[in-house]
Design a protein around this motif. Structure first.
Motif, PDB file in Angstrom:
ATOM      1  N   ASP A   1       0.846  -1.192   0.000  1.00 48.35           N
ATOM      2  CA  ASP A   1       0.000   0.000   0.000  1.00 48.35           C
ATOM      3  C   ASP A   1       0.886   1.249   0.000  1.00 48.35           C
ATOM      4  O   ASP A   1       1.567   1.498   0.992  1.00 48.35           O
ATOM      5  N   PRO A   2       0.897   2.036  -1.102  1.00 48.05           N
ATOM      6  CA  PRO A   2       0.176   1.811  -2.356  1.00 48.05           C
ATOM      7  C   PRO A   2       0.896   0.787  -3.219  1.00 48.05           C
ATOM      8  O   PRO A   2       2.108   0.574  -3.052  1.00 48.05           O
ATOM      9  N   PRO A   3       0.175   0.171  -4.162  1.00 50.46           N
ATOM     10  CA  PRO A   3       0.829  -0.813  -5.020  1.00 50.46           C
ATOM     11  C   PRO A   3       1.872  -0.152  -5.913  1.00 50.46           C
ATOM     12  O   PRO A   3       1.671   0.968  -6.378  1.00 50.46           O
ATOM     13  N   GLY A   4       2.968  -0.831  -6.131  1.00 48.90           N
ATOM     14  CA  GLY A   4       3.971  -0.337  -7.061  1.00 48.90           C
ATOM     15  C   GLY A   4       3.638  -0.773  -8.472  1.00 48.90           C
ATOM     16  O   GLY A   4       2.753  -1.599  -8.691  1.00 48.90           O
ATOM     17  N   PRO A   5       4.334  -0.228  -9.469  1.00 52.20           N
ATOM     18  CA  PRO A   5       4.096  -0.638 -10.846  1.00 52.20           C
ATOM     19  C   PRO A   5       4.265  -2.145 -11.003  1.00 52.20           C
ATOM     20  O   PRO A   5       5.250  -2.719 -10.555  1.00 52.20           O
ATOM     21  N   GLY A   6       3.272  -2.787 -11.583  1.00 50.84           N
ATOM     22  CA  GLY A   6       3.332  -4.228 -11.810  1.00 50.84           C
ATOM     23  C   GLY A   6       2.892  -5.078 -10.639  1.00 50.84           C
ATOM     24  O   GLY A   6       2.840  -6.307 -10.752  1.00 50.84           O
ATOM     25  N   ASP A   7       2.573  -4.460  -9.486  1.00 52.18           N
ATOM     26  CA  ASP A   7       2.158  -5.248  -8.319  1.00 52.18           C
ATOM     27  C   ASP A   7       0.782  -5.884  -8.503  1.00 52.18           C
ATOM     28  O   ASP A   7       0.508  -6.957  -7.973  1.00 52.18           O
ATOM     29  N   CYS A   8      -0.118  -5.195  -9.209  1.00 51.32           N
ATOM     30  CA  CYS A   8      -1.447  -5.732  -9.491  1.00 51.32           C
ATOM     31  C   CYS A   8      -1.510  -6.167 -10.953  1.00 51.32           C
ATOM     32  O   CYS A   8      -0.926  -5.512 -11.818  1.00 51.32           O
ATOM     33  N   PRO A   9      -2.218  -7.268 -11.256  1.00 52.25           N
ATOM     34  CA  PRO A   9      -2.371  -7.687 -12.653  1.00 52.25           C
ATOM     35  C   PRO A   9      -3.069  -6.616 -13.488  1.00 52.25           C
ATOM     36  O   PRO A   9      -3.826  -5.790 -12.963  1.00 52.25           O
ATOM     37  N   GLU A  10      -2.842  -6.644 -14.789  1.00 43.72           N
ATOM     38  CA  GLU A  10      -3.404  -5.623 -15.672  1.00 43.72           C
ATOM     39  C   GLU A  10      -4.917  -5.631 -15.710  1.00 43.72           C
ATOM     40  O   GLU A  10      -5.536  -4.607 -15.996  1.00 43.72           O
ATOM     41  N   ASP A  11      -5.558  -6.784 -15.441  1.00 40.14           N
ATOM     42  CA  ASP A  11      -7.015  -6.833 -15.513  1.00 40.14           C
ATOM     43  C   ASP A  11      -7.690  -6.493 -14.181  1.00 40.14           C
ATOM     44  O   ASP A  11      -8.876  -6.754 -13.984  1.00 40.14           O
ATOM     45  N   THR A  12      -6.944  -5.853 -13.268  1.00 38.29           N
ATOM     46  CA  THR A  12      -7.504  -5.421 -11.982  1.00 38.29           C
ATOM     47  C   THR A  12      -8.592  -4.366 -12.204  1.00 38.29           C
ATOM     48  O   THR A  12      -8.383  -3.394 -12.923  1.00 38.29           O
ATOM     49  N   ASP A  13      -9.754  -4.561 -11.567  1.00 34.42           N
ATOM     50  CA  ASP A  13     -10.844  -3.593 -11.662  1.00 34.42           C
ATOM     51  C   ASP A  13     -10.820  -2.573 -10.528  1.00 34.42           C
ATOM     52  O   ASP A  13     -11.315  -1.464 -10.683  1.00 34.42           O
ATOM     53  N   ASP A  14     -10.283  -2.938  -9.391  1.00 38.56           N
ATOM     54  CA  ASP A  14     -10.233  -2.011  -8.255  1.00 38.56           C
ATOM     55  C   ASP A  14      -9.108  -2.442  -7.323  1.00 38.56           C
ATOM     56  O   ASP A  14      -8.692  -3.607  -7.323  1.00 38.56           O
ATOM     57  N   VAL A  15      -8.611  -1.480  -6.564  1.00 38.18           N
ATOM     58  CA  VAL A  15      -7.565  -1.748  -5.581  1.00 38.18           C
ATOM     59  C   VAL A  15      -8.107  -1.306  -4.222  1.00 38.18           C
ATOM     60  O   VAL A  15      -8.487  -0.148  -4.044  1.00 38.18           O
ATOM     61  N   LEU A  16      -8.168  -2.234  -3.280  1.00 41.06           N
ATOM     62  CA  LEU A  16      -8.763  -1.971  -1.971  1.00 41.06           C
ATOM     63  C   LEU A  16      -7.692  -1.958  -0.892  1.00 41.06           C
ATOM     64  O   LEU A  16      -6.881  -2.879  -0.805  1.00 41.06           O
ATOM     65  N   ARG A  17      -7.702  -0.921  -0.077  1.00 45.79           N
ATOM     66  CA  ARG A  17      -6.795  -0.875   1.075  1.00 45.79           C
ATOM     67  C   ARG A  17      -7.364  -1.761   2.166  1.00 45.79           C
ATOM     68  O   ARG A  17      -8.512  -1.596   2.595  1.00 45.79           O
ATOM     69  N   VAL A  18      -6.586  -2.729   2.612  1.00 45.89           N
ATOM     70  CA  VAL A  18      -7.097  -3.700   3.585  1.00 45.89           C
ATOM     71  C   VAL A  18      -6.336  -3.659   4.902  1.00 45.89           C
ATOM     72  O   VAL A  18      -6.504  -4.532   5.742  1.00 45.89           O
TER      73      VAL A  18
END
Length: 201
Positions: A32-49
């Motif tokens: 948190d926050p995600p760095g470049p490439g941390d989430c797959p390209e087809d991610t629809d949302d990023v949730l802080r958990v």
């Protein structure tokens, strides 16, 4: 016990749930926050958990706001952005330009870049579309104290408000074409001098 991990399911209210009642699936966990490439390209949302972690989630069914131009997910090529670098749906109003690439600095933007915006630690390289100016575009008369290219309002060239036509973008006024009677020098930006031919008084 439900926990934030790949394969977990999430409700429309972004709470963990059994997968027979979920709207989205966690497809990766990231910092948190995600760095470049941390989430797959087809991610629809990023949730802080919590605990310095985020969950990258994708909807089971459409809509997929993480698709290029969809207005959500990860900022990437094909997305539309506002002047402050926020992603907006390309199908809606209020966006300034469309990303053709993301770069570490504006000098790393690819050919075809017409303008740039800062978005956190990244630079958004903008191509044609929205209010981004290109050679041959016409603009309305700007306020006297304009200091940013983004303050120029693009209008159709046959519009009565059309005041000037963009001839070129340069780094120095001396590099403007000879018939350019006016120019705008931005305080900072990509190719900071906009060379203008004034078509009306």
């Amino acid at each position: 016990m439900l926990r934030w991990s790949p394969g977990a399911c999430v409700t429309a209210e972004y709470a963990l749930t059994a997968c027979n009642g979920g709207r989205s699936e966690v497809i990766a966990m990231a910092s948190d926050p995600p760095g470049p490439g941390d989430c797959p390209e087809d991610t629809d949302d990023v949730l802080r958990v919590g605990q310095g972690r985020t969950a990258c989630v994708r909807n089971f069914v459409e809509p997929h706001p993480g698709a290029p131009g969809g207005g959500g997910g990860l900022l990437r090529s094909g997305d539309c952005v506002s002047l402050d670098g926020r992603e907006l749906p390309c199908s809606g109003p209020g966006w300034y330009g469309r990303a053709i690439a993301l770069a570490t600095d504006q000098d790393a933007c690819p050919p075809g870049t017409l303008d740039t915006l800062e978005a956190g630690s990244q630079v958004v390289c903008l191509g044609r579309g929205g209010q981004v100016l290109d050679r041959g575009a016409c603009v309305a008369r700007p306020p006297a104290d304009v200091t940013a290219r983004s303050a120029l309002v693009r209008v159709p060239c046959d519009d009565p408000r059309a005041w000037a036509k963009v001839l070129a973008f340069t780094t120095s006024p001396e590099d403007c074409p000879r018939r350019s009677g006016h120019y705008l020098r931005a305080a900072r930006g990509y190719r900071p001098v906009t060379c203008l031919y004034v078509a009306s008084g």
